[in-house]
Design an enzyme around this catalytic site. Structure first.
Site, short mmCIF file in Angstrom:
data_model
loop_
_atom_site.label_atom_id
_atom_site.label_comp_id
_atom_site.label_asym_id
_atom_site.label_seq_id
_atom_site.Cartn_x
_atom_site.Cartn_y
_atom_site.Cartn_z
N ASP A 64 0.86 -1.18 0.00
CA ASP A 64 0.00 0.00 0.00
C ASP A 64 0.90 1.23 0.00
OD1 ASP A 64 0.88 -0.19 2.62
OD2 ASP A 64 -1.09 -0.06 3.54
N TYR A 66 3.02 4.72 0.75
CA TYR A 66 3.71 5.27 1.91
C TYR A 66 2.72 6.10 2.73
CZ TYR A 66 8.02 4.11 -0.67
OH TYR A 66 9.02 3.47 -1.35
N PHE A 77 6.24 1.87 -4.52
CA PHE A 77 7.65 2.09 -4.15
C PHE A 77 8.16 3.47 -4.54
CE2 PHE A 77 7.33 -2.57 -4.55
CZ PHE A 77 7.74 -2.93 -3.28
N HIS A 185 11.18 -9.12 0.50
CA HIS A 185 10.88 -7.70 0.33
C HIS A 185 12.14 -6.86 0.55
CE1 HIS A 185 8.86 -3.82 1.10
NE2 HIS A 185 7.84 -4.34 0.43
#
Length: 222
Positions: A64, A66, A77, A185
Protein backbone atom coordinates in the site's frame (compact mmCIF):
# COMPACT_ATOMS: atom_id res chain seq x y z
CA UNK A 1 -14.59 6.39 -8.39
CA UNK A 2 -13.97 8.15 -11.70
CA UNK A 3 -12.02 6.22 -14.36
CA UNK A 4 -11.74 9.22 -16.70
CA UNK A 5 -8.12 9.85 -15.72
CA UNK A 6 -6.86 6.35 -16.53
CA UNK A 7 -5.75 4.78 -19.80
CA UNK A 8 -8.79 3.95 -22.00
CA UNK A 9 -7.77 0.28 -22.09
CA UNK A 10 -7.76 0.13 -18.32
CA UNK A 11 -11.03 2.07 -18.12
CA UNK A 12 -12.70 -0.59 -20.23
CA UNK A 13 -11.18 -3.50 -18.33
CA UNK A 14 -11.99 -2.05 -14.93
CA UNK A 15 -15.62 -1.32 -15.79
CA UNK A 16 -16.77 -4.67 -14.31
CA UNK A 17 -15.29 -3.40 -11.03
CA UNK A 18 -17.59 -0.35 -10.98
CA UNK A 19 -19.45 -1.49 -7.86
CA UNK A 20 -16.22 -2.19 -5.97
CA UNK A 21 -14.76 1.17 -7.02
CA UNK A 22 -17.93 2.96 -5.91
CA UNK A 23 -17.72 1.20 -2.55
CA UNK A 24 -14.11 2.25 -2.11
CA UNK A 25 -15.05 5.81 -3.04
CA UNK A 26 -17.80 5.83 -0.41
CA UNK A 27 -15.36 4.48 2.18
CA UNK A 28 -12.85 7.25 1.37
CA UNK A 29 -15.58 9.89 1.54
CA UNK A 30 -16.53 8.59 4.99
CA UNK A 31 -12.91 8.66 6.16
CA UNK A 32 -12.69 12.28 5.10
CA UNK A 33 -15.97 13.16 6.82
CA UNK A 34 -14.85 11.70 10.15
CA UNK A 35 -11.49 13.44 10.03
CA UNK A 36 -9.19 10.57 9.06
CA UNK A 37 -6.97 11.93 6.27
CA UNK A 38 -5.67 9.50 3.69
CA UNK A 39 -3.06 9.26 0.95
CA UNK A 40 -2.16 9.74 -1.84
CA UNK A 41 -3.89 12.86 -3.13
CA UNK A 42 -7.18 11.91 -4.84
CA UNK A 43 -5.88 12.67 -8.34
CA UNK A 44 -2.99 10.21 -7.82
CA UNK A 45 -4.96 7.25 -6.46
CA UNK A 46 -5.37 5.57 -9.87
CA UNK A 47 -2.14 6.87 -11.37
CA UNK A 48 -0.69 3.38 -11.91
CA UNK A 49 -3.50 2.77 -14.40
CA UNK A 50 -2.27 5.64 -16.56
CA UNK A 51 0.32 3.14 -17.79
CA UNK A 52 -1.34 1.99 -21.04
CA UNK A 53 -2.75 -1.51 -20.63
CA UNK A 54 -1.39 -2.68 -23.97
CA UNK A 55 2.10 -1.36 -23.15
CA UNK A 56 2.61 -3.06 -19.78
CA UNK A 57 5.67 -5.32 -19.90
CA UNK A 58 6.58 -5.59 -16.23
CA UNK A 59 4.34 -5.76 -13.17
CA UNK A 60 5.94 -4.76 -9.85
CA UNK A 61 3.59 -5.40 -6.95
CA UNK A 62 3.63 -3.38 -3.73
CA UNK A 63 1.46 -3.46 -0.61
CA UNK A 64 0.00 0.00 0.00
CA UNK A 65 1.18 3.62 -0.35
CA UNK A 66 3.71 5.27 1.91
CA UNK A 67 1.70 6.66 4.87
CA UNK A 68 3.67 9.92 5.15
CA UNK A 69 2.12 13.09 3.69
CA UNK A 70 3.98 14.30 0.62
CA UNK A 71 5.59 10.92 -0.07
CA UNK A 72 3.26 8.74 -2.21
CA UNK A 73 2.51 9.59 -5.85
CA UNK A 74 0.29 6.65 -6.81
CA UNK A 75 3.08 4.35 -8.03
CA UNK A 76 4.26 1.47 -5.84
CA UNK A 77 7.65 2.09 -4.15
CA UNK A 78 7.85 5.54 -5.79
CA UNK A 79 7.94 8.91 -4.02
CA UNK A 80 7.65 12.56 -4.87
CA UNK A 81 10.91 13.90 -6.29
CA UNK A 82 11.44 16.21 -3.31
CA UNK A 83 11.32 13.52 -0.61
CA UNK A 84 14.51 13.26 1.48
CA UNK A 85 15.70 10.93 2.82
CA UNK A 86 14.39 8.18 0.57
CA UNK A 87 12.30 5.44 2.17
CA UNK A 88 14.63 2.66 3.21
CA UNK A 89 12.94 0.06 1.01
CA UNK A 90 13.52 2.26 -2.02
CA UNK A 91 17.11 2.91 -1.00
CA UNK A 92 17.61 -0.86 -0.88
CA UNK A 93 16.04 -1.21 -4.34
CA UNK A 94 18.54 1.34 -5.62
CA UNK A 95 21.40 -0.54 -3.93
CA UNK A 96 20.37 -3.78 -5.64
CA UNK A 97 19.96 -1.95 -8.96
CA UNK A 98 23.57 -0.78 -8.70
CA UNK A 99 24.84 -4.22 -7.70
CA UNK A 100 22.84 -5.89 -10.48
CA UNK A 101 23.30 -3.53 -13.41
CA UNK A 102 25.83 -0.94 -12.23
CA UNK A 103 23.26 1.88 -12.32
CA UNK A 104 24.10 4.54 -9.70
CA UNK A 105 21.36 5.37 -7.20
CA UNK A 106 19.21 8.34 -8.17
CA UNK A 107 18.99 11.32 -5.85
CA UNK A 108 15.18 11.17 -5.87
CA UNK A 109 12.53 8.46 -5.61
CA UNK A 110 10.29 9.21 -8.59
CA UNK A 111 10.09 6.03 -10.68
CA UNK A 112 8.09 7.61 -13.51
CA UNK A 113 10.86 6.71 -15.96
CA UNK A 114 10.02 3.05 -15.37
CA UNK A 115 6.30 3.70 -15.78
CA UNK A 116 6.91 5.37 -19.15
CA UNK A 117 8.50 2.13 -20.40
CA UNK A 118 5.56 -0.06 -19.45
CA UNK A 119 6.46 -0.96 -15.87
CA UNK A 120 3.21 -1.11 -13.89
CA UNK A 121 4.02 -0.11 -10.29
CA UNK A 122 0.87 -1.43 -8.67
CA UNK A 123 0.07 -1.55 -4.97
CA UNK A 124 -2.52 -4.15 -3.95
CA UNK A 125 -4.22 -1.44 -1.87
CA UNK A 126 -4.22 2.02 -3.45
CA UNK A 127 -4.89 4.23 -0.42
CA UNK A 128 -3.83 4.42 3.21
CA UNK A 129 -4.70 6.41 6.32
CA UNK A 130 -1.99 8.91 7.24
CA UNK A 131 0.57 7.25 9.55
CA UNK A 132 -1.31 3.91 9.55
CA UNK A 133 0.27 1.33 7.24
CA UNK A 134 -2.22 -1.30 6.08
CA UNK A 135 -5.20 0.67 7.35
CA UNK A 136 -7.21 0.49 4.09
CA UNK A 137 -6.93 -3.24 3.55
CA UNK A 138 -10.14 -5.23 3.07
CA UNK A 139 -12.16 -2.27 1.85
CA UNK A 140 -12.35 -3.38 -1.79
CA UNK A 141 -9.02 -2.49 -3.32
CA UNK A 142 -7.77 -6.08 -3.32
CA UNK A 143 -10.64 -7.17 -5.57
CA UNK A 144 -9.94 -4.33 -8.01
CA UNK A 145 -6.22 -4.97 -8.26
CA UNK A 146 -6.71 -8.74 -8.51
CA UNK A 147 -9.00 -8.15 -11.48
CA UNK A 148 -6.35 -5.94 -13.09
CA UNK A 149 -3.61 -8.52 -12.55
CA UNK A 150 -5.70 -11.31 -14.07
CA UNK A 151 -6.40 -9.14 -17.10
CA UNK A 152 -2.69 -8.55 -17.65
CA UNK A 153 -1.87 -12.23 -17.32
CA UNK A 154 -4.48 -13.14 -19.94
CA UNK A 155 -2.94 -10.96 -22.66
CA UNK A 156 -0.67 -12.49 -25.33
CA UNK A 157 2.02 -9.79 -24.93
CA UNK A 158 5.31 -10.38 -23.07
CA UNK A 159 4.96 -9.84 -19.32
CA UNK A 160 7.12 -10.48 -16.25
CA UNK A 161 5.91 -10.08 -12.66
CA UNK A 162 8.23 -8.94 -9.86
CA UNK A 163 7.03 -10.15 -6.47
CA UNK A 164 8.92 -8.82 -3.45
CA UNK A 165 7.80 -10.30 -0.14
CA UNK A 166 5.09 -12.71 1.00
CA UNK A 167 2.16 -10.37 0.29
CA UNK A 168 3.25 -9.92 -3.31
CA UNK A 169 4.00 -13.63 -3.76
CA UNK A 170 0.42 -14.41 -2.77
CA UNK A 171 -0.78 -13.22 -6.19
CA UNK A 172 0.97 -16.07 -8.04
CA UNK A 173 -2.35 -17.89 -8.60
CA UNK A 174 -3.61 -14.82 -10.50
CA UNK A 175 -0.72 -14.86 -12.96
CA UNK A 176 -1.23 -18.06 -14.91
CA UNK A 177 1.91 -18.83 -16.92
CA UNK A 178 3.45 -15.37 -16.48
CA UNK A 179 7.15 -15.62 -15.58
CA UNK A 180 7.81 -14.35 -12.05
CA UNK A 181 10.84 -12.96 -10.26
CA UNK A 182 10.35 -13.64 -6.54
CA UNK A 183 12.46 -12.62 -3.56
CA UNK A 184 12.11 -11.27 -0.02
CA UNK A 185 10.88 -7.70 0.33
CA UNK A 186 13.44 -4.84 0.09
CA UNK A 187 12.41 -3.64 3.55
CA UNK A 188 15.31 -3.27 6.01
CA UNK A 189 13.71 -6.10 7.99
CA UNK A 190 14.10 -8.61 5.16
CA UNK A 191 16.42 -7.29 2.44
CA UNK A 192 19.44 -9.14 3.84
CA UNK A 193 17.50 -12.42 3.74
CA UNK A 194 17.60 -12.77 -0.03
CA UNK A 195 16.62 -9.51 -1.67
CA UNK A 196 20.22 -8.36 -1.88
CA UNK A 197 21.89 -10.41 -4.58
CA UNK A 198 18.62 -11.51 -6.20
CA UNK A 199 19.39 -9.58 -9.44
CA UNK A 200 15.74 -8.83 -10.24
CA UNK A 201 16.42 -6.26 -12.95
CA UNK A 202 18.69 -8.40 -15.11
CA UNK A 203 16.39 -11.39 -14.55
CA UNK A 204 13.38 -9.39 -15.72
CA UNK A 205 15.18 -8.31 -18.87
CA UNK A 206 16.27 -11.87 -19.62
CA UNK A 207 12.68 -13.09 -19.18
CA UNK A 208 11.32 -10.35 -21.44
CA UNK A 209 13.83 -11.11 -24.16
CA UNK A 210 13.06 -14.83 -23.89
CA UNK A 211 9.44 -13.92 -24.77
CA UNK A 212 10.54 -11.82 -27.73
CA UNK A 213 10.13 -8.52 -25.89
CA UNK A 214 12.49 -5.60 -25.41
CA UNK A 215 14.52 -5.07 -22.25
CA UNK A 216 13.75 -2.26 -19.80
CA UNK A 217 16.20 0.61 -19.39
CA UNK A 218 16.24 0.65 -15.59
CA UNK A 219 17.96 4.04 -15.22
CA UNK A 220 15.87 6.45 -13.18
CA UNK A 221 17.13 9.48 -15.10
CA UNK A 222 17.95 8.11 -18.58
Amino acid sequence: MDLCSVDPGWARLLQPMAAELDAVGEFLDHETEVGRPWLPEPEAVLRAFQTPFDDVRVLIVGQDPYPTPGHPIGLAFSTDREVRPLPRSLANIYRELKDDLGIPPAAHGDLSAWQRQGVLLLNRVLTVQVAETGSHRRHGWEEVTAHAIRALAERPQPLVAVLWGKDAASIVPLLGDTPVVVSPHPSPLSASRGFFGSQPFSRVNAALEAQGGAAIDWRIDP
